[in-house]
Design a protein around this motif. Sequence first.
Motif, PDB file in Angstrom:
ATOM      1  N   ARG A   1       1.156  -0.805  -0.602  1.00  0.00           N
ATOM      2  CA  ARG A   1       0.224  -0.159  -0.449  1.00  0.00           C
ATOM      3  C   ARG A   1       0.714   1.473   0.248  1.00  0.00           C
TER       4      ARG A   1
ATOM      5  N   VAL B   1     -11.947  -5.262  -7.542  1.00  0.00           N
ATOM      6  CA  VAL B   1     -11.092  -4.003  -7.435  1.00  0.00           C
ATOM      7  C   VAL B   1     -12.317  -3.359  -6.360  1.00  0.00           C
ATOM      8  N   SER B   2     -13.054  -4.116  -5.412  1.00  0.00           N
ATOM      9  CA  SER B   2     -13.689  -3.193  -4.808  1.00  0.00           C
ATOM     10  C   SER B   2     -13.398  -2.297  -3.433  1.00  0.00           C
ATOM     11  N   GLY B   3     -14.366  -1.830  -2.893  1.00  0.00           N
ATOM     12  CA  GLY B   3     -14.067  -0.391  -2.601  1.00  0.00           C
ATOM     13  C   GLY B   3     -12.847  -0.424  -1.004  1.00  0.00           C
ATOM     14  N   SER B   4     -13.129  -2.008  -0.759  1.00  0.00           N
ATOM     15  CA  SER B   4     -11.937  -2.583   0.659  1.00  0.00           C
ATOM     16  C   SER B   4     -10.641  -2.740  -0.281  1.00  0.00           C
TER      17      SER B   4
ATOM     18  N   VAL C   1      -8.979  -0.877  -2.949  1.00  0.00           N
ATOM     19  CA  VAL C   1      -8.626   0.520  -2.730  1.00  0.00           C
ATOM     20  C   VAL C   1      -7.218   0.580  -3.700  1.00  0.00           C
ATOM     21  N   GLU C   2      -6.937   0.437  -2.058  1.00  0.00           N
ATOM     22  CA  GLU C   2      -5.881   0.766  -1.720  1.00  0.00           C
ATOM     23  C   GLU C   2      -4.563   0.108  -2.281  1.00  0.00           C
TER      24      GLU C   2
ATOM     25  N   SER D   1      -4.875  -1.295  -5.650  1.00  0.00           N
ATOM     26  CA  SER D   1      -5.148  -0.840  -7.014  1.00  0.00           C
ATOM     27  C   SER D   1      -3.899  -0.757  -7.464  1.00  0.00           C
TER      28      SER D   1
ATOM     29  N   THR E   1      -8.692   2.369 -15.347  1.00  0.00           N
ATOM     30  CA  THR E   1      -9.927   3.064 -14.790  1.00  0.00           C
ATOM     31  C   THR E   1     -10.857   3.480 -15.284  1.00  0.00           C
TER      32      THR E   1
ATOM     33  N   TRP F   1     -15.055  -0.071 -10.066  1.00  0.00           N
ATOM     34  CA  TRP F   1     -14.281   0.234  -8.989  1.00  0.00           C
ATOM     35  C   TRP F   1     -15.562   0.444  -7.778  1.00  0.00           C
ATOM     36  N   GLY F   2     -14.222   0.125  -6.390  1.00  0.00           N
ATOM     37  CA  GLY F   2     -15.447   0.826  -5.462  1.00  0.00           C
ATOM     38  C   GLY F   2     -16.297   0.335  -4.881  1.00  0.00           C
TER      39      GLY F   2
END
Lengths: 292, 436
Positions: free
Chosen positions: B197, B272-275, B277-278, B280, B327, B333-334
């Motif tokens: 990360r 690539v869900s919200g959790s 994202v960091e 990616s 993207t 995404w997210g």
Amino acid sequence: MRPEELGAALERVGYFADRDLVLSLFLALELEKPLLVEGDPGVGKTEVAKAVAAVLGYPLIRLQCYEGLDEGKALYEWNYQRQLLRIQLLRDRPEPAAAERDLFSEEFLLERPLLKAIRSPGKTVLLIDEVDKSDPEFESFLFEVLSDFQVSIPELGTVPARQIPVVILTSNNERELSEGLKRRCLYQHLEFPDPVREARIIAAKAPGAGEELAAQVAKAAAYLRTLDLRKKPSVAESLDWARALVALGHREVSPQAVEATLSTALKHRADQEQVAAAGGAGVIARRAGGER
Amino acid sequence: MNEEILARFGNDLRRAGVRVGTGELADAARALALVDLTDREAVFLTLRATLVKGAGSLEAFRLVFDRFFAPPETRRRRQEQERLREEERRRALQRSAEELTYREPHPETSYGPEEVRFQLTEEQLLAYAEMPAERRQALQDYIERSFMNLGTNPRIQRSVEGVVAGTINYWRRSGKGAGRGVVVEDPRESLLWRDIRTLSEEEFPRMAQLIRRFSARLGTALNRRYRPGRRRWRVDFKGTLRASLSTGGIPFRLRRLSRHGRRPKLLVLCDVSGSMVEYSGFVFQFLCGLAAAVKSLECYLFAEEVERVTPLLREGLSFAATLDRLTAASRQWGAGTDLRRALDLVERAEAAHFLAPDSLCLVVSDGKTVGRPAAIERLGEFARSVRRILWLNPLPREEWGGAAQFARYAALKECRNLAQLEGILRGELLPRHRAA
């Protein structure tokens, strides 16, 4: 030969090495140990061996590694066809044991690069090029040559080196080499030359380029290498670039000159697009100092 | 140079993770006899040529060399700094322990203990010391309020301790408390060991290079079986005999067998869900690296729906361009994660080709999905259609929680840094290299 003398001698044959490399080569020669040279493609690894051979006046024996390389290609092979012909000729000979001994004599041995280097009556430079492309089994097979400078041929016994060859291995670092191999070698990591050194290389090897153009090409190549390219321009490609500029009559790295010749330095469409996105020929010319 | 000094230097290198054997030290001793020992650079280069065996160890070597062969005044200054740092650390530990201790205001009338001390680790106490004053005060107030209102019986003590430790851990993990406690000069704190990360954009090219190198090995794995081929690894007796029929039974030409490269079929599913994202940046580097190295690759992004991104990865654009396109094109995404649905959709889209007994499925996800029990069952069904499922989770193992249950059907691997990724690729995908 002292390190400074070795460095100067390398320059005389057209190889401009920095102090790191000269000292590593000096130690490899003095300690009679193989030198493993690692670095990106195109930094001049193979040239090291050629230059050392030229400086010392030894013949260069090259073993190019690839996936699937085996001892039959690298070390020795029995001349099978010739053995068969001899069998046919000796069919009616009364003592078969002697005939068999005869068949596995040096007469039927086909020397491949490693054996050739080991059995050579004079000193040689043995270049084992791109050793990372060979299979791990082959690496283990090199151990005996690299540490004891001898090879074992089951039918003949152990063949020690008549003269210990100067061994240089190169690797593009595509796969991790085994600890055993690394332990047997001295190690040198080669980086791309700095622009000043690269300019000297270009001036020496691209006749007609002149110091000014050589310096500009070197600066431009150094700039391109800072970008995230799939294939960074190698020293050989900067040389080609300089030669192309000379052939087209350009005296400086101007935007027009870059437009016309960039394909000699960048060989991927994605890389050319990337350079275009970063400002294209204009930025390269500015970085090279060819656009005032 | 004295052999004892050299041996101590070798020892320091080993502690920094550089593998140095006795043979190398002997080489170094011989080599040092050939150079001018008063020339610091020559000594540095000589030791480096003889003791370092890979680009990955160059930086560690430099740090250890600088530290070991520092001029006396530098060494004294450094020792002094270390002493001060150690003192400050001890003071911080003591202060934190004191602040987090609850003292009974009226011990004479109370039946409980006079003071309550928590079992916290040194790292937790140091992290607490780094928290801003108002956060520390809030924690102290919480402790005091809890014990005053609820008493100090062991059950309450345990639950308050849990909250205090949890708050400190959360603060540490949120990345705000990363400054102290980390030895800045630790050579192992290199790119390989850093949390994926925390890698910055400038470090992506180096990371991409590493991933490309690891992924390139995927293409070099070999099959166990031998087949006729040009590479000539083994004599094919059966083939040679058969061929000899044309030369009257004389085996004039030898037939050979070779081992062919195994082209692993790889089905990659990336969360690539919200959790996620960091992570990616890492995920996409990994995908680009794989796409460059593995020919038969099928890749899907998933969150609530799935998206096939293989054609995009195959275009051979630069990493930045690929990332841009991905993207821009992806609508996942997210979003939330629904693994069960994602597996359904992949199976429907990819019925025959990649769901085969010889293909490997690689899932990159933190395992946080809705309807976990149903997703686990679905993964079980999915596992039957591929050779193996390898699951890379970028979260630390202790934070997996319920996601650990996916281990019933997939090999779960913690993948928080590039060193772990390398270990996984080496050990899991390339058993032959492990043997080598």
